[in-house]
Design an enzyme around this catalytic site. Structure first.
Site, PDB file in Angstrom:
ATOM      1  N   ASP A 123      -7.351 -11.866  -2.912  1.00 21.91           N
ATOM      2  CA  ASP A 123      -6.314 -12.642  -2.239  1.00 21.91           C
ATOM      3  C   ASP A 123      -6.957 -13.637  -1.278  1.00 21.91           C
ATOM      4  O   ASP A 123      -7.792 -13.268  -0.451  1.00 21.91           O
ATOM      5  CB  ASP A 123      -5.361 -11.715  -1.481  1.00 21.91           C
ATOM      6  CG  ASP A 123      -4.116 -12.443  -0.995  1.00 21.91           C
ATOM      7  OD1 ASP A 123      -3.664 -13.372  -1.694  1.00 21.91           O
ATOM      8  OD2 ASP A 123      -3.607 -12.079   0.076  1.00 21.91           O
ATOM      9  N   SER A 142      -7.727  -7.724   5.094  1.00 23.89           N
ATOM     10  CA  SER A 142      -7.093  -6.556   4.479  1.00 23.89           C
ATOM     11  C   SER A 142      -7.784  -5.291   4.966  1.00 23.89           C
ATOM     12  O   SER A 142      -7.905  -5.084   6.172  1.00 23.89           O
ATOM     13  CB  SER A 142      -7.127  -6.685   2.949  1.00 23.89           C
ATOM     14  OG  SER A 142      -6.367  -5.666   2.341  1.00 23.89           O
ATOM     15  N   HIS A 176      -2.967  -7.533   5.331  1.00 21.69           N
ATOM     16  CA  HIS A 176      -2.268  -6.590   4.463  1.00 21.69           C
ATOM     17  C   HIS A 176      -2.107  -5.277   5.223  1.00 21.69           C
ATOM     18  O   HIS A 176      -3.098  -4.611   5.527  1.00 21.69           O
ATOM     19  CB  HIS A 176      -3.058  -6.357   3.172  1.00 21.69           C
ATOM     20  CG  HIS A 176      -3.315  -7.613   2.401  1.00 21.69           C
ATOM     21  ND1 HIS A 176      -4.402  -7.769   1.573  1.00 21.69           N
ATOM     22  CD2 HIS A 176      -2.623  -8.778   2.328  1.00 21.69           C
ATOM     23  CE1 HIS A 176      -4.368  -8.967   1.018  1.00 21.69           C
ATOM     24  NE2 HIS A 176      -3.302  -9.607   1.470  1.00 21.69           N
TER      25      HIS A 176
END
Length: 362
Positions: free
Chosen positions: A306, A181, A208
């Protein structure tokens, strides 16, 4: 007393400047040091004040992509978030900025009633929390942190260094899965520029990233790599030496093998998981259902948790997990989640992660 977060807004658009000022004014602890309407003004302000964060529009008047390099030369520790209008900004430029070390590219909200406004504000709240923590734990050398955004740890709570503990040997690796991310594009660019093109396994990646940027990010990585890297499509067969990047705004999963052992990519637009779509957890959990073991999971820099639940599911099938070492992360969030849960077998820097991938799959 709350630590003030000092911000510079660098943007030619007076309407957006006012909108961002109003947003910052609604968040306790933000101090706007100034506004720069041109490249010259921005450089002058950086040279005279010490901001914690710059909101930067990469328009030509602000210097375009070259201003990122200029900022890095003035102060390599400055935190920069690019704000962009998807109708105007070239996605290739946004990808290049991310790979140069810009930590986020965030779409500009149209007005205070828009969905983007609420998402932008929520994101700003998260970032300000991280940066305030950094200011409170300002003795970074004592904690051995060199990253920009991080979750500070008290010395007693610092996770054990697993870098010297070798992972368990496995008969072979069938698939590599990666979660990344904030700060990921720069790290991934380094990793894939080194990996050889003859890897005998597929790599599936969740990064992400804004929807409009994914395919350009995939192309940029592909141009740097010997591997075949691309944005995944529904129905793609999963093959060795190929890297499948989950499209922005869609979850990516893997089918169970058919009678010939063939697996394919499945995409869906189900609700976000862990407030993100694509979600690493959704990919990892499908990997656990599809593969009977021999999985290598890599969890890189990023906010939130996540990937943690997905790694746990893959561990039940036979998975080795490598997390990015805390002091090399832009945000020690996702790796910390798997570290704290006892799911990481090794904690390594990006170069060592790259070497470990080669060693385990060749």
């Amino acid at each position: 007393m709350i630590d003030k977060l000092d911000i510079i807004i660098a943007d030619e658009n007076p309407g957006f400047v006012q909108l961002l000022k109003k947003m910052c004014g609604s968040i306790n602890g933000i101090n706007i040091l100034g506004v720069a309407h041109s490249e010259r003004m921005l450089i002058a302000k950086i040279n005279h004040v010490n901001p914690d964060l710059i909101f930067l529009d990469l328009t030509s008047g602000m210097g375009g992509i070259r201003i990122v390099d200029t900022i890095r030369k003035i102060n390599s520790d400055l935190n920069v978030i690019v704000t962009y209008d998807p109708k105007i900004q070239d996605s290739d430029i946004l990808v290049k900025a991310l790979e140069m070390g810009v930590y986020e590219c965030v779409e500009k909200p149209g007005d205070i009633e828009s969905r983007q406004y609420n998402e932008f504000r929520l994101h700003l709240l998260t970032i300000t929390g991280l940066l305030r923590s950094r200011k409170r734990f300002s003795n970074r050398s004592a904690l051995n942190y060199k990253n920009k955004f991080f979750m500070p740890l008290k010395t007693a709570d610092k996770p054990a260094d697993k870098s010297s503990v070798p992972v368990s040997s496995m008969r072979k690796i069938d698939v590599v899965v990666v979660a990344s991310s904030t700060g990921g594009p720069e790290i991934l660019s380094r990793i894939f520029s080194i990996l050889p093109g003859n890897l005998k396994v597929p790599i599936l990646l969740v990064q992400h990233i804004p929807v409009a940027i994914t395919q350009f990010f995939a192309k940029s990585l592909n141009d740097k790599s010997e591997l075949d890297i691309f944005q995944a499509s529904h129905g793609d067969e999963i093959l060795p030496s190929k890297v499948y990047i989950a499209p922005g705004g869609q979850h990516m999963t893997v089918s169970k093998p058919d009678d010939q052992g063939k697996r394919v990519i499945r995409l869906n637009s189900r609700p976000p998981v862990n407030s993100v779509r694509p979600s690493a957890d959704m990919l990892f959990e499908s990997i656990a259902r599809s593969y009977q073991g021999n999985i290598l999971a890599i969890v890189l820099t990023g906010m939130g948790e996540d990937g943690k639940k997905g790694v746990a599911a893959m561990k039940d099938k036979g998975c080795i997990c490598i997390s990015q070492k805390a002091e090399t992360c832009v945000v020690y969030g996702m790796p910390r989640a798997v570290d704290d849960a006892g799911l990481s077998d090794e904690s390594l820097d990006p170069l060592s992660i790259t070497q470990k991938i080669v060693m385990m799959v060749q």
